[in-house]
Motif scaffolding. Structure first.
Motif, short mmCIF file in Angstrom:
data_model
loop_
_atom_site.label_atom_id
_atom_site.label_comp_id
_atom_site.label_asym_id
_atom_site.label_seq_id
_atom_site.Cartn_x
_atom_site.Cartn_y
_atom_site.Cartn_z
N VAL A 1 -5.29 13.55 -0.68
CA VAL A 1 -4.46 12.48 -0.12
C VAL A 1 -5.25 11.17 -0.21
N HIS A 2 -4.66 10.16 -0.88
CA HIS A 2 -5.36 8.88 -1.06
C HIS A 2 -4.43 7.71 -0.81
N LYS A 3 -5.01 6.64 -0.29
CA LYS A 3 -4.27 5.39 -0.11
C LYS A 3 -4.51 4.50 -1.32
N ALA A 4 -3.42 4.02 -1.91
CA ALA A 4 -3.50 3.16 -3.09
C ALA A 4 -3.06 1.75 -2.71
N ASP A 5 -3.78 0.73 -3.22
CA ASP A 5 -3.44 -0.66 -2.92
C ASP A 5 -2.88 -1.40 -4.13
N SER A 6 -2.57 -0.66 -5.20
CA SER A 6 -1.96 -1.27 -6.38
C SER A 6 -1.24 -0.20 -7.18
N GLN B 1 0.85 -1.20 0.00
CA GLN B 1 0.00 0.00 0.00
C GLN B 1 0.88 1.24 0.00
N TRP B 2 0.38 2.28 -0.65
CA TRP B 2 1.12 3.53 -0.79
C TRP B 2 0.17 4.71 -0.57
N MET B 3 0.74 5.83 -0.17
CA MET B 3 -0.02 7.08 -0.07
C MET B 3 0.32 7.95 -1.28
N VAL B 4 -0.71 8.49 -1.93
CA VAL B 4 -0.54 9.40 -3.06
C VAL B 4 -1.00 10.77 -2.58
N LYS B 5 -0.05 11.73 -2.52
CA LYS B 5 -0.34 13.02 -1.91
C LYS B 5 -0.10 14.16 -2.90
N ALA B 6 -1.13 14.94 -3.15
CA ALA B 6 -0.98 16.14 -3.98
C ALA B 6 -0.08 17.12 -3.25
N GLN B 7 0.83 17.75 -4.00
CA GLN B 7 1.79 18.69 -3.40
C GLN B 7 1.42 20.13 -3.76
#
Length: 431
Positions: free
Chosen positions: A68-73, A42-48
């Motif tokens: 800010v979203h958590k991605a599972d793929s 799992q990864w966090m995708v964060k707008a900067q």
């Protein structure tokens, strides 16, 4: 000057404060590659953007209700990145205008426990650096503080002694931390303080600061720097934006000139504050709108002049650029000419460039520019330079004037010069 989250985290890591592994990305494909390099499930995708409240914001133009979203793929990393890039993120701090997202930060998602928050700033009333901390952290911390005011605690720090040990002991009790975590919290505070002082910060905030095993990890960072002290910050690798241009005012502070962004479409560069203001006055008087104020101090360094010219040209709103230089003392006109030629050699200048050079080595500089850049417009004086800049920035308006057989710019500029002369004329003393 507010830093991006990833810049702030680089700073924290440099001062011994733990952060998740992460990298910046500017395309969906690059974001996927970062996810593969980081590994995990799992990864966090964060707008900067340079604003808080991203987790509760919304992306304009699509269905994303957060920055800010958590991605599972890897596929979802790319999808979230694609939905963020090029769109505006609207938060409570940005207002309805929002802020454009041109990069995202991909980091490993951690399994965390207790969430804390810490913020260090200068309290003008007590004239000390103050740490605000709470045993509650995460999004919407302001409303949490309003509902539970007793959860917010204050620790005053006497510079240069640092945080007093008795207050640190009181802090770990208020945070309900024991053993190893208590020592970690004290170390985080001392490291934050060292960063705050050494980097001329005005704010260092970690929210949330989370418990991961037997360690404390900064999941988010908000750091603001004192722009007026950037000349002391020679070691600023943490600010390099992965091949991005530095923020305009930061670049100006670093390179030693004054820069302010304005709302017009005529880029301006002049040597000296007085000539810079006169140049802007002339453009405004002739009906034009300057895109910036840039005062380049008299200097013999080509590198500084080049940096200033590149900064003016970096705006995507400019329709013309006016460079107005009066060489004298250590300021030579050929320094500006060499800087222009270097900029054009690196990346050809495509907007109309009007240059007025007078004073030391002006003839040499004009000859170099005329021979190497035949398309450049070399004005004989300031009036002609301002006239050309305004006309080329507003071609429709200029075409109408020519069709009518009129040349309003020269007459208006003569009135402008006359008005300024009368205003500055000393009153005659009666005998």
């Amino acid at each position: 000057m507010n830093l991006y989250e990833y810049q702030g985290k680089r700073l924290l890591a440099g001062y011994g404060i733990a952060i998740p592994k992460g990298e910046i990305a500017i395309t969906p494909e690059q974001a996927g590659e970062v996810g593969n390099r980081l590994g995990g499930e799992q990864w966090m995708v964060k707008a900067q953007i340079r604003s808080g409240g991203r987790g509760e914001g919304r992306i304009e133009g699509n269905q994303l209700t957060s920055g800010v979203h958590k991605a599972d793929s890897i596929t979802s990393i790319r999808r979230f990145t694609n939905d963020m890039l090029g769109n505006k993120l609207i938060t409570r701090q940005t207002g309805t205008e929002g802020a454009s997202v041109d990069r995202v930060y991909i980091e490993q998602a951690l399994v965390s426990g207790k969430e804390l928050s810490m913020a260090m700033l200068v309290d003008a009333k007590v004239k000390k650096v103050v740490l605000l901390y709470s045993d509650k952290g995460g999004t919407n911390i302001e409303s949490v503080a309003a509902r539970h005011p007793d959860s917010i605690h204050t620790l005053e720090i006497d510079w240069p002694q640092g945080a007093p040990p008795p207050q640190l002991e009181s802090m770990v009790k208020n945070l309900d931390l024991e053993a190893a975590l208590a020592e970690k919290a004290k170390q985080v505070v001392n490291n934050m303080y060292k960063l705050f002082i050494e980097r001329d910060a005005s704010l260092v905030e970690i929210n949330p600061l989370v418990v991961v095993g037997d360690d404390l990890v900064a999941l988010d960072a908000k750091i603001a720097m004192d722009e007026n002290a950037m000349f002391r910050q020679q070691d600023n690798q943490y600010l390099e934006q992965d091949n991005y241009r530095l923020d305009g005012r930061l670049q100006a502070s670093r390179d030693g000139f004054n820069y302010f962004k304005l709302d017009g479409n005529i880029g301006c560069l002049a040597v000296g504050a007085g000539l810079s203001m006169a140049t802007i006055d002339a453009i405004k008087y002739l009906g034009g709108e300057p895109a910036n104020f840039l005062d380049l101090p008299p200097d013999s360094k080509v590198s500084r002049s080049r940096s200033a010219i590149e900064l003016v040209l970096s705006s995507d709103r400019i329709n013309s650029v006016l460079i107005n230089v009066f060489g004298g003392g250590i300021m030579r006109c050929d320094t500006i000419a060499d800087a222009i030629l270097l900029v054009n050699q690196s990346s050809p200048i495509t907007v109309p460039l009007i240059v007025r050079l007078a004073g030391t080595n002006a003839a040499l500089a004009i000859r170099r520019l005329r021979e190497s850049m035949p398309n450049i417009i070399l004005a004989r004086n300031m009036a002609e330079a301002a006239e050309q800049a305004v006309a080329l920035a507003n071609p429709i308006k200029s075409d109408r004037s020519e069709m009518a057989g009129q040349s309003p710019w020269k007459s208006r500029f003569k009135r402008f010069v006359g008005d300024r002369a009368m205003k500055n004329k000393k009153p005659e003393h009666k005998k």
